[in-house]
Design a protein around this motif. Structure first.
Motif, PDB file in Angstrom:
ATOM      1  N   MET A  66      41.049  54.909  72.535  1.00  0.00           N
ATOM      2  CA  MET A  66      42.349  55.236  73.113  1.00  0.00           C
ATOM      3  C   MET A  66      42.278  56.452  74.030  1.00  0.00           C
ATOM      4  O   MET A  66      42.990  56.532  75.028  1.00  0.00           O
ATOM      5  CB  MET A  66      43.379  55.464  72.013  1.00  0.00           C
ATOM      6  CG  MET A  66      43.917  54.189  71.397  1.00  0.00           C
ATOM      7  SD  MET A  66      45.393  54.498  70.393  1.00  0.00           S
ATOM      8  CE  MET A  66      45.801  52.826  69.904  1.00  0.00           C
ATOM      9  N   LEU A  71      44.979  58.206  76.535  1.00  0.00           N
ATOM     10  CA  LEU A  71      45.928  58.734  75.568  1.00  0.00           C
ATOM     11  C   LEU A  71      45.547  60.152  75.141  1.00  0.00           C
ATOM     12  O   LEU A  71      44.428  60.398  74.692  1.00  0.00           O
ATOM     13  CB  LEU A  71      45.985  57.835  74.328  1.00  0.00           C
ATOM     14  CG  LEU A  71      46.850  58.349  73.168  1.00  0.00           C
ATOM     15  CD1 LEU A  71      48.314  58.420  73.581  1.00  0.00           C
ATOM     16  CD2 LEU A  71      46.679  57.475  71.930  1.00  0.00           C
ATOM     17  N   ARG A 111      48.501  50.436  68.894  1.00  0.00           N
ATOM     18  CA  ARG A 111      47.916  50.026  70.171  1.00  0.00           C
ATOM     19  C   ARG A 111      48.468  50.915  71.277  1.00  0.00           C
ATOM     20  O   ARG A 111      49.576  51.440  71.167  1.00  0.00           O
ATOM     21  CB  ARG A 111      48.251  48.557  70.460  1.00  0.00           C
ATOM     22  CG  ARG A 111      47.691  47.598  69.446  1.00  0.00           C
ATOM     23  CD  ARG A 111      48.345  46.233  69.541  1.00  0.00           C
ATOM     24  NE  ARG A 111      48.238  45.662  70.864  1.00  0.00           N
ATOM     25  CZ  ARG A 111      48.842  44.529  71.233  1.00  0.00           C
ATOM     26  NH1 ARG A 111      49.589  43.873  70.370  1.00  0.00           N
ATOM     27  NH2 ARG A 111      48.708  44.069  72.458  1.00  0.00           N
ATOM     28  N   PHE A 112      47.681  51.050  72.327  1.00  0.00           N
ATOM     29  CA  PHE A 112      48.085  51.896  73.449  1.00  0.00           C
ATOM     30  C   PHE A 112      48.021  51.098  74.737  1.00  0.00           C
ATOM     31  O   PHE A 112      47.011  50.459  75.051  1.00  0.00           O
ATOM     32  CB  PHE A 112      47.172  53.124  73.555  1.00  0.00           C
ATOM     33  CG  PHE A 112      47.479  54.014  74.726  1.00  0.00           C
ATOM     34  CD1 PHE A 112      48.714  54.638  74.843  1.00  0.00           C
ATOM     35  CD2 PHE A 112      46.536  54.233  75.727  1.00  0.00           C
ATOM     36  CE1 PHE A 112      49.006  55.457  75.928  1.00  0.00           C
ATOM     37  CE2 PHE A 112      46.807  55.050  76.803  1.00  0.00           C
ATOM     38  CZ  PHE A 112      48.043  55.666  76.908  1.00  0.00           C
TER      39      PHE A 112
END
Length: 275
Positions: A66, A71, A111-112
């Protein structure tokens, strides 16, 4: 511990809904606090949510990769929490992306979905906690179409701007499609709005809000030179001004500080996205 915000997901045909809160414990661990409200049982006189329902807490690990996707969890600001696809809640940072959780699945993973690359080139204008962003919004229509609207100002010293929109085309792969036919520059926008008032300040519009019914329709706030604020509704694809109304007249604008206006817009955005 950082609270990322609470969201509401309605599902089913009998008034069933789920409330979820996402909390960051440390960089690689978050907790999802979930409350499911089932439809009333036969014979129930009303909701017994406080007696029959319990909050459950699910620890969630941040999957590897991520960070490479863009992120930064510590600087993630939840600008909005929106329902997606009938099962997901999305915690949205307009300048990073969306954290997606299937809140109806007991073993759901975090989830990203990053924002589109072009939208990642701009930095946040305001950092005050709880203040809605005046130049971006993510909205979901009743057809589960996820739209991103950005009012892009290349040079903040200049009033020139471009309004661009994107549609989330593939939630699994995190693919955004730019809506080429719905892009609009400042001359086109003010050309549509020239009949609203001759006293428009020529500053960029603010607080876009996607229609719940038509993904091509966006509402904006537009300010006059003396504080009068208009709400205008524009079809971005057909380039048509659909409606206009005075949002705050001059006297109301003097009585109501603009921070209050922004908080009201935040309330409208939150309630609309959770319908």
């Amino acid at each position: 511990m950082l609270d990322r915000g609470m969201g509401l997901l309605r599902h089913g045909a009998d008034g069933e809904f789920t409330v979820a809160d996402l909390t960051q414990r440390d960089y690689h661990d978050v907790e999802l606090c979930v409350l499911h409200h089932a439809p009333p049982r036969p014979g129930d006189s009303g909701s017994r949510i406080g007696l029959d329902h319990q909050w459950s807490v699910r620890p969630m690990r941040v999957p590897p990769g991520m960070e490479a996707a863009g992120l930064d969890l510590f600087s993630f600001d939840s600008d909005a929490v929106v329902p997606v696809g009938g099962r997901f809640l999305a915690w949205v940072d307009y300048y990073q992306g969306m954290l997606l959780v299937d809140v109806l699945h007991e073993d759901a993973e975090l989830r990203f979905v990053p924002m589109p690359a072009e939208a990642l080139l701009s930095r946040r204008w305001y950092y005050d906690e709880g203040i809605p962003d005046p130049v971006r919004c993510v909205g979901v229509t009743d057809g589960d179409i996820v739209k991103l609207v950005c009012i892009i100002t290349p040079d903040r010293r200049s009033p020139a701007f471009t309004i661009a929109t994107w549609t989330l085309a593939d939630i699994d792969r995190g693919v955004w499609d730019k809506d080429g036919t719905t892009t609009m520059d400042d001359s086109q926008f003010f050309g549509l709005c020239c009949g609203v008032t001759a006293k428009i300040s020529r500053q960029p519009p603010s607080f876009p809000m996607v229609s719940l019914v038509d993904p091509d329709v966006v509402c904006f706030l537009l300010e006059e030179e003396h504080g009068v604020v208009w709400m205008v509704e524009v079809n971005m694809r057909t380039k048509v001004l659909l409606s206009r109304a005075v949002y705050l007249d001059e006297e109301e604008a003097r009585r109501n500080p603009f921070d209050g206006l922004r908080n009201f817009i935040s309330y409208l955005s939150t309630t609309s996205n959770n319908l």
